[in-house]
Motif scaffolding. Structure first.
Motif, PDB file in Angstrom:
ATOM      1  N   PRO A 100      -4.616  -8.009   0.707  1.00 15.82           N
ATOM      2  CA  PRO A 100      -3.499  -7.329   1.376  1.00 15.82           C
ATOM      3  C   PRO A 100      -2.818  -6.305   0.478  1.00 15.82           C
ATOM      4  CG  PRO A 100      -2.926  -9.618   0.852  1.00 15.82           C
ATOM      5  CD  PRO A 100      -4.374  -9.440   0.534  1.00 15.82           C
ATOM      6  N   ALA A 101      -2.992  -6.436  -0.853  1.00 12.66           N
ATOM      7  CA  ALA A 101      -2.380  -5.468  -1.765  1.00 12.66           C
ATOM      8  C   ALA A 101      -2.969  -4.071  -1.545  1.00 12.66           C
ATOM      9  CB  ALA A 101      -2.587  -5.909  -3.207  1.00 12.66           C
ATOM     10  N   GLN A 102      -4.201  -4.007  -1.025  1.00 11.62           N
ATOM     11  CA  GLN A 102      -4.809  -2.693  -0.738  1.00 11.62           C
ATOM     12  C   GLN A 102      -4.004  -1.946   0.324  1.00 11.62           C
ATOM     13  OE1 GLN A 102      -8.990  -3.980   0.003  1.00 11.62           O
ATOM     14  NE2 GLN A 102      -9.489  -2.059  -0.997  1.00 11.62           N
ATOM     15  N   TRP A 103      -3.612  -2.672   1.361  1.00  9.61           N
ATOM     16  CA  TRP A 103      -2.797  -2.048   2.411  1.00  9.61           C
ATOM     17  C   TRP A 103      -1.435  -1.654   1.850  1.00  9.61           C
ATOM     18  CZ3 TRP A 103      -2.532   0.447   6.796  1.00  9.61           C
ATOM     19  CH2 TRP A 103      -1.279   0.573   7.410  1.00  9.61           C
ATOM     20  N   GLU A 104      -0.834  -2.519   1.023  1.00 11.30           N
ATOM     21  CA  GLU A 104       0.486  -2.223   0.448  1.00 11.30           C
ATOM     22  C   GLU A 104       0.414  -0.956  -0.403  1.00 11.30           C
ATOM     23  OE1 GLU A 104       3.303  -3.371   1.287  1.00 11.30           O
ATOM     24  OE2 GLU A 104       2.342  -4.812   2.628  1.00 11.30           O
ATOM     25  N   ARG A 105      -0.656  -0.823  -1.197  1.00  5.35           N
ATOM     26  CA  ARG A 105      -0.791   0.373  -2.049  1.00  5.35           C
ATOM     27  C   ARG A 105      -0.937   1.622  -1.186  1.00  5.35           C
ATOM     28  NH1 ARG A 105      -3.881  -3.090  -5.358  1.00  5.35           N
ATOM     29  NH2 ARG A 105      -5.855  -2.333  -4.528  1.00  5.35           N
ATOM     30  N   TYR A 106      -1.693   1.503  -0.111  1.00  5.40           N
ATOM     31  CA  TYR A 106      -1.876   2.635   0.817  1.00  5.40           C
ATOM     32  C   TYR A 106      -0.525   3.042   1.413  1.00  5.40           C
ATOM     33  CZ  TYR A 106      -3.316   4.971   5.166  1.00  5.40           C
ATOM     34  OH  TYR A 106      -3.458   5.848   6.208  1.00  5.40           O
ATOM     35  N   ALA A 107       0.249   2.053   1.860  1.00  8.32           N
ATOM     36  CA  ALA A 107       1.551   2.332   2.476  1.00  8.32           C
ATOM     37  C   ALA A 107       2.496   2.956   1.453  1.00  8.32           C
ATOM     38  CB  ALA A 107       2.138   1.037   3.045  1.00  8.32           C
ATOM     39  N   GLN A 108       2.445   2.446   0.215  1.00 11.74           N
ATOM     40  CA  GLN A 108       3.332   2.988  -0.819  1.00 11.74           C
ATOM     41  C   GLN A 108       2.939   4.421  -1.190  1.00 11.74           C
ATOM     42  OE1 GLN A 108       3.210   0.003  -3.889  1.00 11.74           O
ATOM     43  NE2 GLN A 108       4.318  -1.437  -2.561  1.00 11.74           N
ATOM     44  N   ALA A 109       1.631   4.685  -1.246  1.00 10.35           N
ATOM     45  CA  ALA A 109       1.174   6.053  -1.582  1.00 10.35           C
ATOM     46  C   ALA A 109       1.644   7.038  -0.509  1.00 10.35           C
ATOM     47  CB  ALA A 109      -0.345   6.079  -1.697  1.00 10.35           C
ATOM     48  N   ARG A 110       1.593   6.604   0.738  1.00  9.20           N
ATOM     49  CA  ARG A 110       2.048   7.461   1.845  1.00  9.20           C
ATOM     50  C   ARG A 110       3.552   7.726   1.705  1.00  9.20           C
ATOM     51  NH1 ARG A 110       4.208   6.255   6.481  1.00  9.20           N
ATOM     52  NH2 ARG A 110       3.858   4.015   6.362  1.00  9.20           N
ATOM     53  N   LEU A 111       4.327   6.675   1.462  1.00  9.14           N
ATOM     54  CA  LEU A 111       5.777   6.848   1.380  1.00  9.14           C
ATOM     55  C   LEU A 111       6.177   7.636   0.129  1.00  9.14           C
ATOM     56  CD1 LEU A 111       6.952   3.376   2.722  1.00  9.14           C
ATOM     57  CD2 LEU A 111       7.276   5.614   3.797  1.00  9.14           C
ATOM     58  N   ALA A 112       5.330   7.570  -0.927  1.00  6.80           N
ATOM     59  CA  ALA A 112       5.639   8.322  -2.148  1.00  6.80           C
ATOM     60  C   ALA A 112       5.583   9.833  -1.896  1.00  6.80           C
ATOM     61  CB  ALA A 112       4.673   7.935  -3.265  1.00  6.80           C
ATOM     62  N   LEU A 113       4.866  10.245  -0.834  1.00  4.08           N
ATOM     63  CA  LEU A 113       4.811  11.669  -0.487  1.00  4.08           C
ATOM     64  C   LEU A 113       6.140  12.150   0.097  1.00  4.08           C
ATOM     65  CD1 LEU A 113       1.418  11.894   1.497  1.00  4.08           C
ATOM     66  CD2 LEU A 113       1.847  12.865  -0.750  1.00  4.08           C
ATOM     67  N   ALA A 114       6.935  11.201   0.646  1.00  4.83           N
ATOM     68  CA  ALA A 114       8.079  11.559   1.490  1.00  4.83           C
ATOM     69  C   ALA A 114       9.019  12.597   0.874  1.00  4.83           C
ATOM     70  CB  ALA A 114       8.834  10.296   1.902  1.00  4.83           C
ATOM     71  N   PRO A 115       9.447  12.443  -0.400  1.00 12.00           N
ATOM     72  CA  PRO A 115      10.430  13.406  -0.924  1.00 12.00           C
ATOM     73  C   PRO A 115       9.905  14.842  -0.944  1.00 12.00           C
ATOM     74  CG  PRO A 115      10.163  11.517  -2.409  1.00 12.00           C
ATOM     75  CD  PRO A 115       9.093  11.408  -1.367  1.00 12.00           C
ATOM     76  N   ASP A 116       8.589  15.012  -0.947  1.00 13.29           N
ATOM     77  CA  ASP A 116       8.023  16.364  -1.065  1.00 13.29           C
ATOM     78  C   ASP A 116       7.485  16.913   0.255  1.00 13.29           C
ATOM     79  OD1 ASP A 116       8.491  16.624  -3.816  1.00 13.29           O
ATOM     80  OD2 ASP A 116       6.747  15.341  -4.241  1.00 13.29           O
ATOM     81  N   LEU A 117       7.652  16.195   1.338  1.00 20.25           N
ATOM     82  CA  LEU A 117       7.040  16.634   2.602  1.00 20.25           C
ATOM     83  C   LEU A 117       7.904  17.614   3.383  1.00 20.25           C
ATOM     84  CD1 LEU A 117       5.332  13.342   3.859  1.00 20.25           C
ATOM     85  CD2 LEU A 117       4.280  15.319   2.758  1.00 20.25           C
ATOM     86  N   SER A 118       9.181  17.713   3.012  1.00 19.47           N
ATOM     87  CA  SER A 118      10.058  18.675   3.696  1.00 19.47           C
ATOM     88  C   SER A 118      11.036  19.239   2.675  1.00 19.47           C
ATOM     89  CB  SER A 118      10.811  17.969   4.840  1.00 19.47           C
ATOM     90  OG  SER A 118      11.593  18.894   5.544  1.00 19.47           O
ATOM     91  N   ARG A 119      10.820  20.509   2.304  1.00 17.83           N
ATOM     92  CA  ARG A 119      11.649  21.163   1.285  1.00 17.83           C
ATOM     93  C   ARG A 119      12.045  22.552   1.767  1.00 17.83           C
ATOM     94  NH1 ARG A 119      11.534  19.973  -4.142  1.00 17.83           N
ATOM     95  NH2 ARG A 119      10.591  17.982  -4.715  1.00 17.83           N
TER      96      ARG A 119
END
Ligand code: NAP
Length: 275
Positions: free
Chosen positions: A238-257
């Motif tokens: 399940p840590a694979q899914w957690e890492r995927y979700a975290q990588a996606r959310l880590a993009l958030a600050p840079d997705l709208s500037r």
């Protein structure tokens, strides 16, 4: 004096005449739910109900409905809204359109989107809204692992399942504070009629990728019991899914500037035409 019959919570399952939905109906009856089973084929629904009723003794109501028909869909969402005994919905009815997108039959794509996207969205929003108003309830959305693999399967089908995953995650965030559980289940290839209905010989699929439907549903219910919001029954870690979700959310600050990224900046003066 008559004692009122004890009431059991009702689980409503869409697409309950075969495959994953029929198996959920069986398992939820064993867990003590009365059932509302929905599909188009009333004869097959009745056969499922007789088998499940004989094994479990729960009360079973059948709803014949084609969820691509607006009137049937509205009747269903009104029932979910108005019947406070319904406390679990398995949003499962779906069809597949395999094969390439280039040259795809657009009428088939439309029929699939009407069921897998439009109807599934109505059922999900109506259920989560009703449950939030009542302060309890469980919505299980049957997505697919292809939501994560647009390169590997028909993109209109996988896009619809990605839509359902997004919707589940957004609904879970909104409805959880109101006592509502929302689980997205992402099956891999599962031994059901969906393949035959879509014109794919199930024997053509690698056996090591195909899960039996009972194993799939039991695992998904175990994930629900463990409080998972997204359950991928075959994923070992399940840590694979957690890492995927975290990588996606880590993009958030840079997705709208307020400025484009440096690699897209045009050299200022050179771009201006001379007067
Ligand atoms: P299935 O055995 O073909 O079952 C599909 C169910 O949906 C049937 O009960 C069918 O009943 C119902 N249905 C189809 N069209 C409908 C309509 N217009 N209105 C109401 N009900 C309708 O397939 P399944 O594999 O169990 O599929 C269930 C869900 O799992 C689908 O959402 C599918 O996308 C998803 N899934 C399946 C797999 C897989 O490999 N099997 C993998 C990932 C995800 P009637 O024909 O009687 O209406």
């Amino acid at each position: 004096m008559n004692t009122p019959a004890p009431t059991r919570p009702i689980a409503l399952v869409t697409g309950a005449s075969s495959g994953i939905g029929a198996c959920y109906a069986d398992r939820l009856a064993r867990r003590g739910h009365d059932l509302i089973l929905l599909a188009r084929d009333e004869t097959r629904l009745r056969q499922q109900a007789e088998r499940i009723g004989a094994d479990s003794g729960v009360a079973i109501e059948l709803l014949r409905a084609d969820l691509t028909e607006r009137r049937d869909l509205e009747r269903l969402t009104a029932r979910i809204r108005d019947d406070a005994a319904i406390d679990l919905v398995v949003n499962n009815a779906g069809i597949a359109t395999p094969g390439p997108l280039l040259g795809a039959d657009l009428a088939r794509v439309d029929a699939m989107l009407a069921l897998n996207v439009v109807a599934a969205t109505h059922v999900a929003i109506a259920s989560a809204s009703a449950f939030a108003a009542r302060g309890h309830g469980t919505l299980i959305n049957i997505g697919s692992v292809v939501a994560l693999l647009p390169e590997r399967f028909n993109g209109a089908y996988s896009g619809g399942k990605a839509h359902l995953l997004n919707l589940s995650q957004a609904l879970e965030q909104e409805a959880a504070p109101h006592g509502v559980r929302v689980q997205a289940v992402l099956p891999g290839a599962t031994r059901t009629e969906i393949w035959q209905r879509a014109g794919v010989a199930i024997a053509s699929l690698p056996a090591q990728m195909l899960m039996d439907v009972g194993d799939l549903v039991d695992a998904a219910l175990a994930g629900l019991d463990q409080g998972e919001r997204v359950t991928i029954p075959s994923l070992p870690d399940p840590a694979q899914w957690e890492r995927y979700a975290q990588a996606r959310l880590a993009l958030a600050p840079d997705l709208s500037r307020d400025t484009p990224a440096a690699r897209y900046r045009v050299a200022p003066a050179a771009a201006e035409p001379q007067a």
